[in-house]
Design an enzyme around this catalytic site. Structure first.
Site, PDB file in Angstrom:
ATOM      1  N   PRO A   1      33.985 -19.443  14.329  1.00 60.89           N
ATOM      2  CA  PRO A   1      32.656 -19.576  14.941  1.00 60.89           C
ATOM      3  C   PRO A   1      32.491 -20.985  15.505  1.00 60.89           C
ATOM      4  CG  PRO A   1      32.492 -19.523  12.536  1.00 60.89           C
ATOM      5  CD  PRO A   1      33.911 -19.179  12.887  1.00 60.89           C
ATOM      6  N   HIS A   2      31.967 -21.074  16.710  1.00 59.28           N
ATOM      7  CA  HIS A   2      31.809 -22.402  17.314  1.00 59.28           C
ATOM      8  C   HIS A   2      30.641 -22.408  18.282  1.00 59.28           C
ATOM      9  CE1 HIS A   2      34.492 -20.177  20.114  1.00 59.28           C
ATOM     10  NE2 HIS A   2      33.778 -20.779  21.038  1.00 59.28           N
TER      11      HIS A   2
END
Lengths: 162, 149
Positions: free
Chosen positions: B66-67
């Protein structure tokens, strides 16, 4: 003996270290009366790898490429201003692709005598040696390479240059 | 900046206790908050969820990345966590995700963000390395594995 420093190129990647390298390159260029070039490579290879590995969506690739292009313009403009401030002529280039390959190509194309890089990150693993782009540029450059360290000293030198 | 310079014991959590995607993200953000890396958890959380809404960052082989670009951080910030049981993160192969890399970067610093993600992409190609990290039982062990690599 021919002048060994007719053409100097500094690699800019948006890090503080690369800006310090640019300050040093400007000082050296003034002293040695060398032609100075600054290069920023938009790392499109990394962007493609991120799409390939599915970390990035296609739309994200385009968005980040735009961000990197803007980053390149901003930093090259900053370096131009620094050089102008010190009365040094500078030519800037923005290319895209694999960073160390683009650096090597530009050195060959412009017949650069000296490549100047910012201080390298600490190598803490074998992986860093293989994948750190500045590290790879240093190893693959077909000309002498100078690594700039000691930010404070370089800043003093740059400020003292009238 | 090399990934290893950002992965310290204080930003690694083993094991993660959450059982759902959104809870995992919150748990990693809480870790960053507790270690003094971010203040505005909600801002970062919303930015990560906005990115996830476009497509899951759950990859194959139990890895999720996740970013987001977010104003909640001043520089590239990473948190890592391991969920031994695995969590449904909407991964490409439909399998539970166990190894999480949460990457946050300020909107005006795309370079380091790309470099960190590219380094994770390269690492996650090595299944043996991922298996070794996933089997780690403490944050210290995770950091040591990264330094050995």
């Amino acid at each position: 003996m021919n002048d060994p420093l007719k053409k100097i190129m500094v690699y800019i990647d948006g890090t503080e270290q690369s800006i310090t390298a640019a300050q040093y390159a400007i000082c050296l260029s003034r002293t040695a009366n060398s032609r100075l070039t600054a290069l920023y490579v938009v790392n499109t290879r990394a962007l493609r790898d991120l799409v390939k590995s599915r970390i990035f969506l296609q739309a994200e690739q385009a968005e980040y490429q735009q961000d990197l292009e803007a980053d390149a313009d901003r930093y090259l403009n900053h370096v131009r201003q620094m050089a102008r401030q010190k009365g040094v002529a500078i030519e800037t280039f923005k290319t895209s692709g694999t960073v160390h390959t683009e650096i090597k190509n530009k050195i060959n194309e412009l017949e650069i005598d000296l490549l100047i890089l910012g201080e390298l990150s600490t190598i803490r693993s074998r992986r860093d040696e293989f994948y750190n782009e500045s590290e790879r540029a240093m190893r693959s450059a077909p000309c002498p390479v100078l690594i700039v360290k000691d930010e404070d000293r370089v800043w003093e030198m740059f400020e003292a240059l009238t | 900046m090399a990934l290893i310079e950002l992965i310290t014991e204080e930003v690694v959590k083993v094991p993660l206790i959450s059982k759902g995607k959104q809870e995992i993200i919150k748990e990693l953000l809480q870790l960053l908050h507790d270690s003094g890396h971010i203040e505005q958890i909600e801002v970062a959380y919303n930015d990560v969820l906005t990115r996830e809404a476009q497509g899951s960052t759950g990859l194959e082989y139990g890895i999720a990345v996740p970013h987001a670009k977010t104003d909640a951080v001043k520089s590239l910030t990473i948190a890592m966590g391991i969920s031994p049981a695995g969590v449904d993160f909407g991964a490409l192969d439909g399998k539970p995700s166990q190894l999480f890399f949460l990457i946050l970067s300020p909107p005006d610093q795309p370079g380091p963000h790309i470099e960190a993600l590219a380094e994770i992409a390269r690492l996650t190609r090595f299944k043996a390395f991922c298996n070794m990290v996933t089997a780690a039982v403490s944050a210290r062990e995770v950091v040591e594995i990264f330094r050995m690599e």
